[in-house]
Design an enzyme around this catalytic site. Structure first.
Site, PDB file in Angstrom:
ATOM      1  N   HIS A  89       0.994  -1.236  -0.007  1.00  0.00           N
ATOM      2  CA  HIS A  89      -0.051   0.030   0.156  1.00  0.00           C
ATOM      3  C   HIS A  89       0.917   1.271   0.072  1.00  0.00           C
ATOM      4  CE1 HIS A  89      -3.475   2.095   0.577  1.00  0.00           C
ATOM      5  NE2 HIS A  89      -3.621   2.091   1.789  1.00  0.00           N
ATOM      6  N   HIS A 117      -1.844  -2.259  -9.795  1.00  0.00           N
ATOM      7  CA  HIS A 117      -2.776  -1.664  -8.987  1.00  0.00           C
ATOM      8  C   HIS A 117      -3.872  -2.532  -9.034  1.00  0.00           C
ATOM      9  CE1 HIS A 117      -5.148   1.180  -6.941  1.00  0.00           C
ATOM     10  NE2 HIS A 117      -4.015   1.854  -6.532  1.00  0.00           N
ATOM     11  N   ASP A 125       3.101   5.479  -7.061  1.00  0.00           N
ATOM     12  CA  ASP A 125       4.212   5.552  -5.989  1.00  0.00           C
ATOM     13  C   ASP A 125       5.603   5.376  -6.839  1.00  0.00           C
ATOM     14  OD1 ASP A 125       2.790   5.815  -3.825  1.00  0.00           O
ATOM     15  OD2 ASP A 125       2.262   3.589  -3.782  1.00  0.00           O
TER      16      ASP A 125
HETATM   17  N1  CMC Z   1       5.506  -7.137 -10.638  1.00  0.00           N
HETATM   18  C1  CMC Z   1       5.533  -8.212 -11.133  1.00  0.00           C
HETATM   19  N2  CMC Z   1       4.253  -9.016 -11.075  1.00  0.00           N
HETATM   20  C2  CMC Z   1       3.067  -8.271 -10.682  1.00  0.00           C
HETATM   21  C3  CMC Z   1       3.318  -7.116  -9.972  1.00  0.00           C
HETATM   22  C4  CMC Z   1       4.344  -6.567  -9.753  1.00  0.00           C
HETATM   23  N3  CMC Z   1       4.413  -5.488  -9.241  1.00  0.00           N
HETATM   24  N4  CMC Z   1       1.874  -6.991  -9.560  1.00  0.00           N
HETATM   25  C5  CMC Z   1       1.319  -7.923 -10.249  1.00  0.00           C
HETATM   26  N5  CMC Z   1       1.789  -8.720 -10.536  1.00  0.00           N
HETATM   27  C6  CMC Z   1       1.446 -10.059 -11.412  1.00  0.00           C
HETATM   28  C7  CMC Z   1       0.990 -10.994 -10.377  1.00  0.00           C
HETATM   29  O1  CMC Z   1       2.144 -12.133 -10.164  1.00  0.00           O
HETATM   30  C8  CMC Z   1      -0.155 -11.818 -10.858  1.00  0.00           C
HETATM   31  O2  CMC Z   1       0.284 -12.568 -11.911  1.00  0.00           O
HETATM   32  P1  CMC Z   1      -0.398 -14.083 -12.638  1.00  0.00           P
HETATM   33  O3  CMC Z   1      -1.774 -13.804 -12.862  1.00  0.00           O
HETATM   34  O4  CMC Z   1       0.520 -14.574 -13.498  1.00  0.00           O
HETATM   35  O5  CMC Z   1      -0.295 -14.761 -11.154  1.00  0.00           O
HETATM   36  C9  CMC Z   1      -0.843 -10.811 -11.639  1.00  0.00           C
HETATM   37  O6  CMC Z   1       0.003  -9.622 -11.961  1.00  0.00           O
HETATM   38  C10 CMC Z   1      -2.148  -9.892 -10.799  1.00  0.00           C
HETATM   39  O7  CMC Z   1      -1.448  -9.720  -9.742  1.00  0.00           O
HETATM   40  P2  CMC Z   1      -2.418  -9.701  -8.399  1.00  0.00           P
HETATM   41  O8  CMC Z   1      -1.429  -9.757  -7.062  1.00  0.00           O
HETATM   42  O9  CMC Z   1      -3.498 -10.571  -8.468  1.00  0.00           O
HETATM   43  O10 CMC Z   1      -2.875  -8.180  -8.291  1.00  0.00           O
HETATM   44  P3  CMC Z   1      -3.576  -7.548  -6.943  1.00  0.00           P
HETATM   45  O11 CMC Z   1      -4.538  -6.753  -7.573  1.00  0.00           O
HETATM   46  O12 CMC Z   1      -3.833  -8.407  -5.918  1.00  0.00           O
HETATM   47  O13 CMC Z   1      -2.308  -6.651  -6.501  1.00  0.00           O
HETATM   48  C11 CMC Z   1      -0.763  -4.760  -5.944  1.00  0.00           C
HETATM   49  C12 CMC Z   1      -2.057  -5.137  -6.773  1.00  0.00           C
HETATM   50  C13 CMC Z   1      -0.526  -3.457  -6.263  1.00  0.00           C
HETATM   51  C14 CMC Z   1      -0.725  -5.199  -4.601  1.00  0.00           C
HETATM   52  C15 CMC Z   1       0.279  -5.525  -6.772  1.00  0.00           C
HETATM   53  O14 CMC Z   1       0.339  -5.062  -8.206  1.00  0.00           O
HETATM   54  C16 CMC Z   1       1.738  -5.471  -6.153  1.00  0.00           C
HETATM   55  O15 CMC Z   1       2.236  -6.031  -5.498  1.00  0.00           O
HETATM   56  N6  CMC Z   1       2.489  -3.995  -6.870  1.00  0.00           N
HETATM   57  C17 CMC Z   1       3.578  -3.689  -6.172  1.00  0.00           C
HETATM   58  C18 CMC Z   1       3.606  -2.895  -4.946  1.00  0.00           C
HETATM   59  C19 CMC Z   1       2.993  -1.430  -5.132  1.00  0.00           C
HETATM   60  O16 CMC Z   1       3.649  -0.783  -6.173  1.00  0.00           O
HETATM   61  N7  CMC Z   1       1.941  -1.199  -4.671  1.00  0.00           N
HETATM   62  C20 CMC Z   1       1.469   0.316  -4.761  1.00  0.00           C
HETATM   63  C21 CMC Z   1      -0.151   0.350  -5.077  1.00  0.00           C
HETATM   64  S1  CMC Z   1      -0.473   1.912  -5.633  1.00  0.00           S
HETATM   65  C22 CMC Z   1      -0.519   2.709  -4.029  1.00  0.00           C
HETATM   66  C23 CMC Z   1      -2.015   2.695  -3.290  1.00  0.00           C
HETATM   67  O17 CMC Z   1      -2.831   2.804  -3.807  1.00  0.00           O
HETATM   68  O18 CMC Z   1      -1.503   2.191  -2.197  1.00  0.00           O
END
Ligand code: CMC
Length: 425
Positions: free
Chosen positions: A264, A305, A363
């Site tokens: 987050h 995201h 971010d």
């Molecule tokens: N790098 C590599 N792969 C990723 C990433 C990433 N940053 N984010 C998602 N994926 C992949 C994930 O492995 C999955 O692949 P597959 O379908 O093959 O299993 C797919 O994309 C979907 O991921 P998810 O985990 O289901 O997506 P989510 O909606 O649960 O997670 C997130 C969203 C923001 C937590 C995630 O994208 C992440 O961990 N990003 C890095 C941390 C980050 O930058 N966070 C800030 C978010 S913006 C600020 C805020 O609003 O708080």
């Protein structure tokens, strides 16, 4: 509300559920009656659950839209300043000139913290993470402002808002000054909100500090772009803790705690740590390969995201601001920033990221701007928290000024069925 009903057939029963339409966004199915039929809904991570009704912020993640009280974030970032956005979030409308002036004056009247609070800082280790200090100090505001804790009184809630908006930059800058071993700088009420924050961060009593207007504008943009973001993890935490009737300062402290995590608000700090770890432009490909490897838990910080499956509209504005700041400071060739640019370029062209709609998020760019301004990484999430305080407040205020119940989710229990305690020999 529409006349439409959803029909659910389960366990030999047919259950009719009302369907509601908002002004924007998908319709929602009201599942509240399911508990009387003997069912719970199951939605870990709340991906399909609307937890409340709200009029504050709307996000269309598929099309990269973010509206506050109906106004697109790009227009607010271009035409408004942070305090106007604060007013808008809480009051629902932009202020008139007179309201604007009154609002600013009142914020200015609350910028200092109770002198007794400054002693708290001495109790922390100098190397404590500033978020750890902030959670404690903001929670402690409730020990000082007993006079504004009546949740049913609109006026008291408004005073709490002024105190929070005005004191957060002071507390944030004190966290930084304490870690540096420098004296705290008092707020200066002749400066704008963003200028005053930069002053409290970087001025020292022994010489004059002139605020760079380009950096102050960038700072104000960072505040605006982080001000609110619908029912994210920290805002939902604020609503949940607020639903118990907890006081506004304790509730905001709970939001700060939830924001801290790297998935987050901690992501902007994680971006810079990741760039430092990569260390050189030649290692960017290797890092992208790791992010794509399913056997490696590593993720590209600052990408992806939960809601935006298109370019985050805040990231677009932030990207522009990053270029303005880097040009102003002559930092276009900074090695870390070159790594960031290479990473952005590769990820935007790579099929893995394109297919999964993983774009750089807000971010990614805010970390780059804050670093260029000279703000240490450990302060990044603190700045996010101080900007988001108004969003948290607006949601809490919306909830407590209407009808609300204590938040109490249920579960799918998969533990033991009843069993007897073993007989002792
Ligand atoms: N790098 C590599 N792969 C990723 C990433 C990433 N940053 N984010 C998602 N994926 C992949 C994930 O492995 C999955 O692949 P597959 O379908 O093959 O299993 C797919 O994309 C979907 O991921 P998810 O985990 O289901 O997506 P989510 O909606 O649960 O997670 C997130 C969203 C923001 C937590 C995630 O994208 C992440 O961990 N990003 C890095 C941390 C980050 O930058 N966070 C800030 C978010 S913006 C600020 C805020 O609003 O708080």
């Amino acid at each position: 509300m529409s006349n439409e009903k959803a029909t659910l057939s389960v366990g030999g029963k047919t259950i009719e559920l009302p369907v509601y339409s908002g002004t924007e966004g998908p319709d929602v199915i009201d599942v509240r009656s399911l508990v009387q039929e003997g069912f719970f809904t199951y939605d870990p991570g709340y991906v399909s659950t609307a937890s409340c009704e709200s009029k504050i912020t709307y996000i269309d993640g598929a099309n990269g839209v973010l509206l506050h009280r109906g106004y697109p974030i790009e227009q607010l970032a271009q035409h408004a300043d942070y305090l106007e956005v604060c007013y808008l979030l809480v009051h629902g409308e932009l202020p008139t000139e007179e309201e604007n002036e009154r609002f600013r004056n009142t914020v200015n009247n609350h910028t200092m913290i109770h002198d007794q609070m400054s002693h708290f800082f001495n109790g922390f280790r100098r190397d404590a993470h500033p978020m750890a200090i902030m959670v404690g100090v903001v929670g402690a505001l409730s020990a000082f402002y007993h006079d504004t804790m009546d949740l049913t009184c609109e006026q008291e809630r408004e005073i709490a808002a002024f105190r929070l908006i005005a004191k957060m930059p002071t507390i944030a800058a004190m966290c930084y000054k304490y870690s540096m071993g420098q004296p705290f700088m008092y707020p200066r009420n002749d400066l704008s909100y963003a200028e005053n924050f930069l002053h409290m961060m970087f001025a020292v009593p022994c010489e004059e500090y002139k605020v760079n207007p380009v950096l102050a504008k960038a700072m104000d943009r960072i505040f605006i772009l982080h001000a609110d973001h619908e029912q994210n993890a920290s805002t939902s935490t604020v609503r949940l803790s607020g639903s118990t009737g907890a006081n506004p300062f304790a509730v905001i402290a709970s939001g700060i705690a939830a924001l801290w995590g790297p998935a987050h608000g901690g992501a902007n700090e994680a971006v810079l740590n990741m760039l430092n770890e990569i260390g050189d432009e030649s290692r960017v490909e290797e890092c992208v390969a790791r992010a794509k490897d399913k056997n490696d838990p590593f993720r590209l910080m600052g990408f992806g995201h939960r809601v935006y499956k298109n370019f985050d509209p805040r990231a677009k504005v932030m990207r522009e601001t990053a270029h303005e700041v880097l040009t102003e400071l002559g930092l276009q060739d900074d090695p870390l920033l070159r790594i960031a640019q290479r990473l952005e370029q590769i990820a935007l062209e790579d099929d893995y990221f394109i297919e999964r709609k993983l774009y750089p998020n807000v971010d990614f760019y805010s970390g780059i701007i804050l670093k260029a301004i000279g703000i240490p990484t450990s302060m990044f999430t603190v700045i996010f928290a101080m900007s988001r305080t108004i969003g948290w407040f607006a949601h809490w205020n919306e909830m407590v000024s209407g009808n609300y119940r204590i938040g109490r989710p249920r579960q799918l229990y998969t533990g033991y069925s009843p069993r007897d305690y073993p007989k002792k020999k």
